[in-house]
Design an enzyme around this catalytic site. Structure first.
Site, short mmCIF file in Angstrom:
data_model
loop_
_atom_site.label_atom_id
_atom_site.label_comp_id
_atom_site.label_asym_id
_atom_site.label_seq_id
_atom_site.Cartn_x
_atom_site.Cartn_y
_atom_site.Cartn_z
N SER A 55 0.92 -1.17 -0.02
CA SER A 55 0.03 0.14 0.13
C SER A 55 0.87 1.24 -0.14
O SER A 55 2.14 1.07 0.16
CB SER A 55 -0.91 0.03 1.29
OG SER A 55 -1.98 -1.20 1.13
N HIS A 57 0.67 3.54 -2.73
CA HIS A 57 0.85 3.86 -4.22
C HIS A 57 -0.57 4.45 -4.62
O HIS A 57 -0.74 4.51 -5.56
CB HIS A 57 1.15 2.71 -4.90
CG HIS A 57 2.37 2.25 -4.44
ND1 HIS A 57 3.56 2.97 -4.38
CD2 HIS A 57 2.82 0.93 -4.28
CE1 HIS A 57 4.59 2.38 -3.61
NE2 HIS A 57 4.15 0.94 -3.78
N LYS A 105 4.49 -6.05 -10.53
CA LYS A 105 5.64 -5.08 -10.41
C LYS A 105 6.87 -5.69 -10.10
O LYS A 105 6.65 -6.44 -9.10
CB LYS A 105 5.39 -3.77 -9.46
CG LYS A 105 4.17 -3.05 -9.92
CD LYS A 105 4.07 -1.62 -9.63
CE LYS A 105 3.51 -1.33 -8.07
NZ LYS A 105 3.15 -2.73 -7.47
N HIS A 219 9.33 3.51 -3.76
CA HIS A 219 9.35 3.42 -2.37
C HIS A 219 10.59 4.15 -1.69
O HIS A 219 10.94 3.95 -0.48
CB HIS A 219 9.43 1.70 -1.93
CG HIS A 219 8.80 1.14 -2.80
ND1 HIS A 219 9.15 0.67 -3.95
CD2 HIS A 219 7.48 0.45 -2.28
CE1 HIS A 219 8.27 -0.41 -4.17
NE2 HIS A 219 7.30 -0.24 -3.64
#
Ligand code: ADP
Ligand code: ADP
Ligand code: MG
Ligand code: MG
Ligand code: MG
Ligand code: MG
Lengths: 331, 206, 331, 206
Positions: A55, A57, A105, A219
């Site tokens: 989470s 994003h 991803k 990130h």
């Protein structure tokens, strides 16, 4: 840390609750999971599309759940891939008999957990296939490294593979178009200020007042270099040119452009970046089919942006334009 | 060294204590070369492990280790969840059917666990990952099946510290290239705590 | 000040350029102005809708230009109402013979400049009428003060008056429905961190690390009080309850909810706020027709959010649901 | 005091200098009780005024003042643009047809300008706005048509400072209620610079 939250360890639960109550006619939560699925899932005879990841994003990934895009999104803890059992729940929820396609991803955690989920599904005779998105040109692709990261270009994979699945295509066809998008999409990002994982409480990295990081990941993992902050024009040039060096965009018919905010960049600044991106493409004779400016794949409240270019052919254009009812991507 | 079911349970509880104590330190390690969640991941995972095993009744070490594996896999996520999960699953399989695991069997089990992590992570030693703790520990124990608690702890500690100067080529730290040097790998640090916890438990029982 | 810009004095020009090149088939720039209009303006026989204000609130206002919503948006300098001649240019551009309707947020500057533009237009025989939006319950309405401010609720006025105009309604009818929205919409905001006007270079106010400002305006003007930062649930309660005290929402059929980010609030946190807002409405027996979560009316990179509730009747529901092709509000 | 066309031009140029010099100070005043753009607005507006009038050729003070009014209206925006614009438009109208404006006429013109601002802004004295500088200045000059440069400057300065303790009820500062107290009103400060510039120019010509 200044955040509008309740408990740093409950942010994902609270957010998922806030999402499903925001769009009750579009989304449903798979009970006792962090999986949000299309209200009408499973759609019989349609390939089910599942994506997800850590989470932080948002609107990725649940914002892209809806007719014409994803069938389900799995939300892990902040910046932490969801676990195999959660992904497996999503797969079971959306399986309408035509198989399930995963959009992953390219991060070790995501790949490991989604692959394990695929194994669990196959053990229950659900056909599963997947594509790994690695659009970030900031990090070099060599046999040594983990490979390139998946960033904002992933949204185009959701959109286009989603439209393909909606059209009734088979799992193999969905995979083929997913791979076509991956082959034709490249991105690169940069940041001015870091973000803070709620449960960590402190910023994930530090930048001096006059510094920026070029090639940042979603990130906060850097890629290329730290250097003195430059103008919006220079930033747009650096990102766009690195992308254009990596893939020959002049051979396609047209491109789609995405200028993506990483969380706390004013939308004004995204448009200022877009101004120069469009100029560069014009200078190079690359014609733009469609442009997306906004927050599509964020990194909590990181300040910065990414540029994505997708080379289009007729099939991709049609699928990009196809209707989508996902809350965060309506077309 | 002898590991019975209660020793394994104590080991896991002690590990949880260490992960809770070092939660922010592990996260701090993950911030400069990763995404700043490793301590959070480990603390969440081993808390769940503790909750799980304090509810169950177990006959053999393998039973405990299996629940540990399943809990880590389903509660951690990220890279470390499946990797620690795989390691514990291999440990469990290797000691299946034994009530009391001796040094030799444990060394063998560790070797298989390290191999499991390598395979899952498609990585090898020298890439600045937890593998750089698991492999040296497994090797040291193989050479000395009557290993002492001190040897276990020292080997793990030294291995963790050796990751500091390594250049990462796998995992998130790989994106930092040269910048990954000079930082201890977070997964190696948490692996050290795991082995330090075992060493503590062995010392207490000695 | 860390911003992705070129020249602090050129941000509006660059942004407008970035917007029009992002949506070249939807928008056109009125030459030598900061006015963005529908590509097909003026639409003959349709009431033209014009809004605008200071820049820094993106996607407001140009993001709401498109079929079914605004015909043109006028961008002033950052946080500074546009000048009468610019607004007048917009009016002339969208006048299709059925008159032009202005949506004005209630700030002295906006009201003065738009009113003067209306006078200029009337002098050239263009029928002009307007509504002043004042949805912010944070600031008391008394004969003393300037009146309440217009904030995120303005977006509902754009949407609903826009749909009405698109349906072929007369200027008087558009005004009537605009006023109905204003009568039924209330908002309130809060902030954790300030924003920086590019040309000023320093933050517009200061908050301590443990402080928040309740009742903040979209330019950083506070309204109610500064106090210790509270949980998302408490914040949602405070904003929602202040709104519910101000207008009886139980008498309407349903409400529309907007949880709006002020610029750098992670979308995750907006959903966390929405979670509690929905719970409160449920507890009070107020049923929610539609929810909007995202950045609709920002204040540069301010950290914070606002909650808006709009009481709906059948007419408003139909108009809210009507199609919109505006880049920032598709339905 | 006599204002001919060149004096008015100099007045505007001097005003522009002051607005540029005090741009960030004016913005700083607008930050705690407004939206932090007043200095930017004034600096932009009077720079445009300077550009405009240095291009034109003017016969009378009224011609210059009219161009100033139109430029401020079309280049500033916000609350201050139309308000300063209205003030200059009224000044221009009041002195129309005169080559040299004497103290008495100027006082009358200022009075009308102040009334114009009041009307545009639907505000009155005591509400912590620029009106609280324009009105006292107009009144002081009315009482003393042969006013000195010092009187003009001192009155404007004192009036500006008096806004500090006022409670705002109009404009953005009104939202701050009690918190607006203790801060000088930004529009009053810029109005002070305008009158201080005039005082400077009169002194120079004396
Ligand atoms: N391919 C891999 N093989 C073995 N270990 C790995 C691999 N990738 C990452 N790791 C280990 O995982 C640790 C990071 O775990 P964590 O931060 O919890 O997950 P993530 O990287 O997904 O955020 C690293 O420090 C490293 O020890
Ligand atoms: N209604 C009003 N009447 C008279 N002057 C006003 C009024 N509202 C605001 N002002 C003046 O305008 C100044 C603010 O100007 P500025 O900051 O440029 O515009 P804005 O408030 O639109 O940002 C205030 O300090 C005050 O002196
Ligand atoms: Mg992670
Ligand atoms: Mg990590
Ligand atoms: Mg302003
Ligand atoms: Mg101001």
């Amino acid at each position: 840390m200044k955040k509008i939250i309740n408990d740093p360890n409950q942010v994902v639960q609270d957010m998922v609750q806030g999402m499903v109550t925001a769009y009750p006619s579009a989304l449903k939560q798979v009970p006792e999971t962090m999986v949000l699925a299309r209200k009408d899932a499973p759609v019989q005879g349609k390939v089910g599309l599942v994506s997800g990841g850590g989470s932080g994003h948002e609107p990725a990934h649940a914002g892209y759940v809806g007719k014409g895009m994803l069938d389900a999104a799995v939300a892990g803890e902040v910046f932490t891939s969801p676990t195999p059992d959660q992904v497996f729940e999503a797969i079971k929820t959306v399986d309408g008999g035509a198989g399930v396609f995963l959009v992953i991803k390219n991060y070790t955690g995501d790949v490991l957990n989604f692959e394990m989920a695929a194994e669990l599904a196959e053990a229950e005779d659900i056909d599963v296939d997947y594509v790994v998105v690695n659009d970030d040109v900031a990090v070099e692709d060599s046999s040594f490294t983990t490979g390139r990261r998946g960033i904002a270009g992933t949204v185009f994979v959701h959109k286009i593979a989603g439209a393909k699945a909606e059209s009734g295509a088979s799992l193999a066809e969905v995979k083929k178009v997913g791979e076509k998008v991956v082959a034709n999409v490249r991105s690169m990002g940069m940041a001015l200020k870091p973000c803070t994982v709620p449960a960590a409480g402190t910023p994930s990295f530090e930048l001096q007042d006059d510094e920026m990081e070029i090639g940042i990941g979603i990130h906060g993992e850097p890629g290329l270099e730290r250097k003195e902050i430059a103008s919006a024009d220079k930033i747009a040039e650096e990102l766009t040119e690195k992308i254009l060096e990596d893939l020959d965009y002049t051979t396609g018919e047209d491109v789609a452009v995405m200028v993506n905010g990483l969380g706390s960049t004013p939308e004004m600044e995204l448009y200022i970046v877009n101004k120069r991106v469009q100029e560069i493409l014009k200078e190079k004779g690359i014609s733009v089919y469609k442009t997306f400016v906004g927050e599509y794949m964020t990194a909590l409240e990181m300040t910065g942006c990414s540029v994505t270019l997708l080379k289009l052919d007729d099939e991709l254009k049609t699928l990009l334009d196809a209707p989508s009812e996902a809350p965060a991507f309506r077309s | 060294m002898k590991l019975d079911v209660n020793t394994v349970i104590d080991w896991m509880k002690r590990t949880n204590e260490k992960m809770q104590e070092n939660k922010s330190y592990l996260t701090t390690l993950d911030q400069p070369i990763g995404d700043g969640d490793h301590g959070i991941n480990m603390a969440r995972g081993f808390q769940e492990v503790e909750n799980k095993i304090s509810q169950g009744t177990y006959e053999t070490p393998a039973d405990v280790l299996k629940d540990v594996a399943m809990t880590l896999m389903s509660k951690v996520g990220g890279a470390s969840g499946p990797l620690f999960g795989s390691a514990f699953l291999k440990l469990s399989t290797a000691v299946k059917g034994t009530d009391t695991v001796d040094g030799e069997l444990f060394a063998k089990a560790l070797d298989q666990a390290a191999a499991g992590v390598k395979q899952r992570g498609k990585a090898d030693i020298g890439e600045k990952t937890m593998i750089d703790v698991w492999v040296p520990v497994a090797e040291a124990l193989k050479e000395e099946p009557n290993f002492s608690a001190e040897l276990l702890e020292d080997t793990a500690k030294q291995a963790m510290e050796n990751t500091k100067e390594m250049l990462a080529t796998k995992g998130r730290a790989a994106y930092f290239k040269e910048r990954s040097q000079g930082h201890i790998d977070p997964g190696s640090a948490s692996s050290f705590y795991l082995f330090e916890a075992l060493s503590d438990v062995i010392k207490e029982r000695a």
